[in-house]
Scaffold this active site. Sequence first.
Site, PDB file in Angstrom:
ATOM      1  N   SER A  24       0.732  -1.492   0.586  1.00  0.00           N
ATOM      2  CA  SER A  24      -0.420  -0.212   0.198  1.00  0.00           C
ATOM      3  C   SER A  24       0.956   1.224  -0.213  1.00  0.00           C
ATOM      4  O   SER A  24       0.652   2.148  -0.472  1.00  0.00           O
ATOM      5  CB  SER A  24      -0.769  -0.428   1.282  1.00  0.00           C
ATOM      6  OG  SER A  24      -1.664  -0.811   1.394  1.00  0.00           O
ATOM      7  N   ARG A  28       1.630   3.904  -2.597  1.00  0.00           N
ATOM      8  CA  ARG A  28       1.255   5.761  -2.750  1.00  0.00           C
ATOM      9  C   ARG A  28       2.507   6.486  -3.014  1.00  0.00           C
ATOM     10  O   ARG A  28       2.613   7.551  -3.190  1.00  0.00           O
ATOM     11  CB  ARG A  28       0.537   5.616  -1.333  1.00  0.00           C
ATOM     12  CG  ARG A  28      -0.934   5.314  -0.747  1.00  0.00           C
ATOM     13  CD  ARG A  28      -1.248   5.102   0.043  1.00  0.00           C
ATOM     14  NE  ARG A  28      -2.400   4.609   0.315  1.00  0.00           N
ATOM     15  CZ  ARG A  28      -3.351   3.724   0.301  1.00  0.00           C
ATOM     16  NH1 ARG A  28      -3.084   2.815  -0.514  1.00  0.00           N
ATOM     17  NH2 ARG A  28      -4.487   3.907   0.505  1.00  0.00           N
ATOM     18  N   ARG A 121     -13.252  -6.624 -11.528  1.00  0.00           N
ATOM     19  CA  ARG A 121     -13.475  -6.480 -10.272  1.00  0.00           C
ATOM     20  C   ARG A 121     -13.812  -4.589 -10.306  1.00  0.00           C
ATOM     21  O   ARG A 121     -13.909  -3.840 -11.374  1.00  0.00           O
ATOM     22  CB  ARG A 121     -11.657  -6.153  -9.581  1.00  0.00           C
ATOM     23  CG  ARG A 121     -11.216  -7.355  -9.680  1.00  0.00           C
ATOM     24  CD  ARG A 121      -9.822  -7.231  -8.284  1.00  0.00           C
ATOM     25  NE  ARG A 121     -10.263  -6.832  -7.563  1.00  0.00           N
ATOM     26  CZ  ARG A 121      -9.485  -6.104  -6.307  1.00  0.00           C
ATOM     27  NH1 ARG A 121      -7.835  -6.590  -7.148  1.00  0.00           N
ATOM     28  NH2 ARG A 121     -10.118  -5.618  -5.254  1.00  0.00           N
ATOM     29  N   GLN A 168      -9.080   2.374  -0.896  1.00  0.00           N
ATOM     30  CA  GLN A 168      -8.546   2.971  -2.215  1.00  0.00           C
ATOM     31  C   GLN A 168      -9.707   3.870  -2.672  1.00  0.00           C
ATOM     32  O   GLN A 168     -10.027   4.690  -3.165  1.00  0.00           O
ATOM     33  CB  GLN A 168      -8.800   1.121  -2.926  1.00  0.00           C
ATOM     34  CG  GLN A 168      -7.632   0.407  -2.723  1.00  0.00           C
ATOM     35  CD  GLN A 168      -7.913  -0.566  -2.921  1.00  0.00           C
ATOM     36  OE1 GLN A 168      -9.264  -1.023  -3.947  1.00  0.00           O
ATOM     37  NE2 GLN A 168      -7.450  -1.831  -3.411  1.00  0.00           N
ATOM     38  N   ASP A 315      -7.275  -7.955   3.417  1.00  0.00           N
ATOM     39  CA  ASP A 315      -5.964  -9.166   2.965  1.00  0.00           C
ATOM     40  C   ASP A 315      -6.027 -10.758   3.818  1.00  0.00           C
ATOM     41  O   ASP A 315      -5.318 -10.929   3.264  1.00  0.00           O
ATOM     42  CB  ASP A 315      -5.081  -8.178   3.200  1.00  0.00           C
ATOM     43  CG  ASP A 315      -6.311  -7.390   1.701  1.00  0.00           C
ATOM     44  OD1 ASP A 315      -6.534  -7.574   1.199  1.00  0.00           O
ATOM     45  OD2 ASP A 315      -4.903  -5.647   1.483  1.00  0.00           O
TER      46      ASP A 315
END
Length: 430
Positions: A24, A28, A121, A168, A315
């Site tokens: 993550s 970013r 998705r 997200q 996750d």
Amino acid sequence: MSFVKVEKSGGFDIEIDNIASDKSISHRSAIFSLLSNKPSKIENFLEAEDTLNTLKIVEKLGANIDKNDNRITITPPLKIDEPNDILDCGNSGTAMRLFCGFLASKEGFFVLHGDKYLASRPMKRVVVPLKSIGAKIDGTKEGNFSPIAIRGSKLRAFRYESAIASAQVKSAMILSVLFSADETSYYKEPHLSRDHTEKMLRGMGADIFTDKEGVINIHPVEKPLKPLEIKIPSDPSSAFFFAVAAVISKDSKIVLKDVLLNPTRIEAFEVLKRMGADISYEIKDEKYEKIGDIIVKSSPLKGVEVSENIAWLIDELPALSIAMSQAEGKSTVKNAKELRVKESDRISTVVNNLKKCGIEVEEFEDGYEITGGKLKSATINSFGDHRIAMSFAIAGLVNGMRVEDIECIQTSFPNFMDILNKITRIDIGD
Ligand code: S3P
């Protein structure tokens, strides 16, 4: 398609200092470097397929990338380039959704695309709120699926209450208005999701704060932000596979070094502790984020109910399901419908693969119930989902396992097999 055969573990006592860097934060740091006008310096950027795709997109948008060992310097362009090619997000929902927000206000035309898994998705969760503030964005099936086409335009400030706790969606919305809106925007989510975007942007000088009601106030920014200077810690979601490995293997101990210990990311370790696992943290740094070592020992487990703080362990649920299969009694996961729209339908892939291993599992629309029992060796299909492949490879430590379609592991944890090979015997074949 390659496969791995994992043998039952004979026990281990080991220190691991090369768990993959946080995914993550890596995504970013690459994207946010475009918010400055000076070079950003990033140490330990995750060199996996997902984050390298993000880096390639950042380059296509005009940044210059200089790599030197485990350091990269990203020099942003003065103005975002309009690429003459599609922007390939590969397997990554994070990349696609964050770029939707980032590009919605940039001058030019952009097309985001990815692999066959990403193409199924849902993107409406960002496309709909972005359209409502003036974004010119569309995709197939009324804007729900990729390819996603964006014609950058000026956006209005928003007051948006999201129905899902998604970092997200939150990040996409924050990025969309940061330099585009004229007034303050307000974002509310049902529960706090991982908060790296808010923390990192604040560190870069953005005027973003979360009030007492949990509403994020995003003030528009007039000048480019300060560049990032960041050392990325190990990913707790990747470390978690080996925490489960130590817990379910007899006479074992593992020390997982320099892992990100942000509270929105270590809930799965906390659940494992509630199940009876011997887990402790040794904090080493607290400047921007808590970072430290995680020490895990083999432990008898008891069943648990997981129905809260789901965004904080979403996750890790596949790997946690392996621990649940080794616990005494029943374990339940509820309120986790989001699992159905991850890299695979993770409710279905967890339930069906555990059943193949002889475990009693009941499937719900929003989760499952697992009855702890004898986990047999089986042949498992990952369905192209990296976390399913790694979870069932770890399950092999109990009685052996063959996991097929393991290339997907490259998306997040390229050295996973090297570490697994240190704690048991494995054979990889094509
Ligand atoms: C991520 C947010 C989560 C998580 C994903 C990474 C991020 O997704 O599952 O692996 O980096 O923002 P959602 O925001 O869809 O819950």
